[in-house]
Design a protein around this motif. Structure first.
Motif, mmCIF file in Angstrom:
data_model
loop_
_atom_site.group_PDB
_atom_site.id
_atom_site.type_symbol
_atom_site.label_atom_id
_atom_site.label_comp_id
_atom_site.label_asym_id
_atom_site.label_seq_id
_atom_site.Cartn_x
_atom_site.Cartn_y
_atom_site.Cartn_z
ATOM 1 N N GLY A 33 0.815 -1.205 0.000
ATOM 2 C CA GLY A 33 0.000 0.000 0.000
ATOM 3 C C GLY A 33 0.844 1.248 0.000
ATOM 4 N N TRP A 34 0.235 2.314 0.488
ATOM 5 C CA TRP A 34 0.835 3.634 0.363
ATOM 6 C C TRP A 34 0.834 4.390 1.685
ATOM 7 C CZ3 TRP A 34 2.973 4.860 -4.304
ATOM 8 C CH2 TRP A 34 2.625 4.038 -5.370
ATOM 9 N N PHE A 35 1.916 5.100 1.888
ATOM 10 C CA PHE A 35 2.033 6.090 2.939
ATOM 11 C C PHE A 35 2.318 7.429 2.275
ATOM 12 C CE2 PHE A 35 2.276 3.549 6.833
ATOM 13 C CZ PHE A 35 2.471 2.287 6.315
ATOM 14 N N ARG A 36 2.165 8.474 3.033
ATOM 15 C CA ARG A 36 2.569 9.782 2.549
ATOM 16 C C ARG A 36 3.128 10.609 3.698
ATOM 17 N NH1 ARG A 36 -3.377 12.447 1.090
ATOM 18 N NH2 ARG A 36 -4.098 12.757 3.249
ATOM 19 N N GLN A 37 3.953 11.563 3.331
ATOM 20 C CA GLN A 37 4.498 12.471 4.324
ATOM 21 C C GLN A 37 4.598 13.855 3.728
ATOM 22 O OE1 GLN A 37 8.144 11.222 6.253
ATOM 23 N NE2 GLN A 37 7.650 12.509 8.024
ATOM 24 N N ALA A 38 3.885 14.774 4.339
ATOM 25 C CA ALA A 38 3.922 16.170 3.927
ATOM 26 C C ALA A 38 4.982 16.893 4.740
ATOM 27 C CB ALA A 38 2.549 16.808 4.130
ATOM 28 N N PRO A 39 5.498 18.004 4.227
ATOM 29 C CA PRO A 39 6.519 18.758 4.954
ATOM 30 C C PRO A 39 6.037 19.148 6.345
ATOM 31 C CG PRO A 39 6.361 19.555 2.715
ATOM 32 C CD PRO A 39 5.223 18.600 2.905
ATOM 33 N N GLY A 40 6.845 18.850 7.333
ATOM 34 C CA GLY A 40 6.509 19.225 8.699
ATOM 35 C C GLY A 40 5.479 18.346 9.368
ATOM 36 N N LYS A 41 5.043 17.301 8.673
ATOM 37 C CA LYS A 41 4.023 16.412 9.236
ATOM 38 C C LYS A 41 4.564 15.002 9.368
ATOM 39 C CE LYS A 41 -0.032 18.977 7.680
ATOM 40 N NZ LYS A 41 -1.355 18.886 7.007
ATOM 41 N N GLU A 42 3.878 14.212 10.178
ATOM 42 C CA GLU A 42 4.288 12.839 10.370
ATOM 43 C C GLU A 42 3.822 11.965 9.204
ATOM 44 O OE1 GLU A 42 4.287 12.722 15.266
ATOM 45 O OE2 GLU A 42 2.843 11.524 14.132
ATOM 46 N N GLN A 43 4.479 10.850 9.102
ATOM 47 C CA GLN A 43 4.085 9.834 8.127
ATOM 48 C C GLN A 43 2.639 9.423 8.363
ATOM 49 O OE1 GLN A 43 6.722 6.244 7.783
ATOM 50 N NE2 GLN A 43 4.947 5.210 8.659
ATOM 51 N N GLU A 44 1.900 9.228 7.277
ATOM 52 C CA GLU A 44 0.484 8.875 7.374
ATOM 53 C C GLU A 44 0.195 7.687 6.468
ATOM 54 O OE1 GLU A 44 -3.906 10.925 6.515
ATOM 55 O OE2 GLU A 44 -2.102 11.771 5.630
ATOM 56 N N GLY A 45 -0.419 6.646 7.021
ATOM 57 C CA GLY A 45 -0.888 5.546 6.201
ATOM 58 C C GLY A 45 -2.056 6.010 5.356
ATOM 59 N N VAL A 46 -2.030 5.703 4.066
ATOM 60 C CA VAL A 46 -3.054 6.171 3.143
ATOM 61 C C VAL A 46 -4.007 5.046 2.752
ATOM 62 C CG1 VAL A 46 -3.476 7.141 0.855
ATOM 63 C CG2 VAL A 46 -1.545 7.973 2.246
ATOM 64 N N SER A 47 -3.461 3.943 2.283
ATOM 65 C CA SER A 47 -4.310 2.857 1.811
ATOM 66 C C SER A 47 -3.477 1.589 1.709
ATOM 67 C CB SER A 47 -4.901 3.207 0.440
ATOM 68 O OG SER A 47 -5.755 2.173 -0.009
ATOM 69 N N CYS A 48 -4.173 0.471 1.803
ATOM 70 C CA CYS A 48 -3.500 -0.825 1.804
ATOM 71 C C CYS A 48 -4.386 -1.847 1.110
ATOM 72 C CB CYS A 48 -3.223 -1.244 3.243
ATOM 73 S SG CYS A 48 -2.488 -2.863 3.429
ATOM 74 N N ILE A 49 -3.747 -2.819 0.453
ATOM 75 C CA ILE A 49 -4.495 -3.917 -0.156
ATOM 76 C C ILE A 49 -3.811 -5.222 0.209
ATOM 77 C CG2 ILE A 49 -3.226 -3.715 -2.356
ATOM 78 C CD1 ILE A 49 -5.890 -4.589 -3.729
ATOM 79 N N SER A 50 -4.639 -6.170 0.605
ATOM 80 C CA SER A 50 -4.125 -7.487 0.947
ATOM 81 C C SER A 50 -4.065 -8.336 -0.316
ATOM 82 C CB SER A 50 -5.044 -8.150 1.976
ATOM 83 O OG SER A 50 -4.683 -9.514 2.146
#
Length: 125
Positions: A33-50
């Motif tokens: 799946g996907w994570f994202r990280q914006a400037p100044g922000k923490e890593q965020e889980g976005v979506s996942c597929i099994s």
């Protein structure tokens, strides 16, 4: 190994599709799946597929706008991002969990078993 692609610059309301090509390990059998990280922000889980059963999940912030899918023949996972907002601007990373499926995807600061290089997504207002 995971190879991400498909980022870019788009206006608010537009769409992008990210791709994550997996190689070097068995697929299916993993959660990708996907994570994202914006400037100044923490890593965020976005979506996942099994990969085992194709079940998917999404962060609340993208639910209804993003769609994750997979093509097992190509060992590739896609993230279709529609109705993009400026707050979606971030570096997006694809990742794989070898053992726990999607269960850890939204744990703050989680470290996945494999990471791809990030791809920049910029949404202008």
């Amino acid at each position: 190994q995971l190879q991400a692609s498909g980022g870019g610059l788009v206006q608010a309301g537009g769409s992008l599709r990210l791709s994550c090509a997996a190689s070097g390990f068995r697929f299916p059998g993993y959660a990708i799946g996907w994570f994202r990280q914006a400037p100044g922000k923490e890593q965020e889980g976005v979506s996942c597929i099994s990969s085992d059963d194709g079940s998917t999940n999404y962060a609340d912030s993208v639910e209804g706008r993003f769609t994750i899918s997979s093509d097992s023949a190509k060992n590739t996972v896609y993230l279709q991002m529609d109705s993009l907002k400026p707050e979606d601007t971030a570096v997006y990373y694809c990742a794989a969990d070898l053992y726990y499926g999607c269960t850890r995807w939204y744990v703050p600061g989680v470290i996945m078993d494999s990471w791809g290089h990030g791809t920049q997504v910029t949404v202008s207002s």
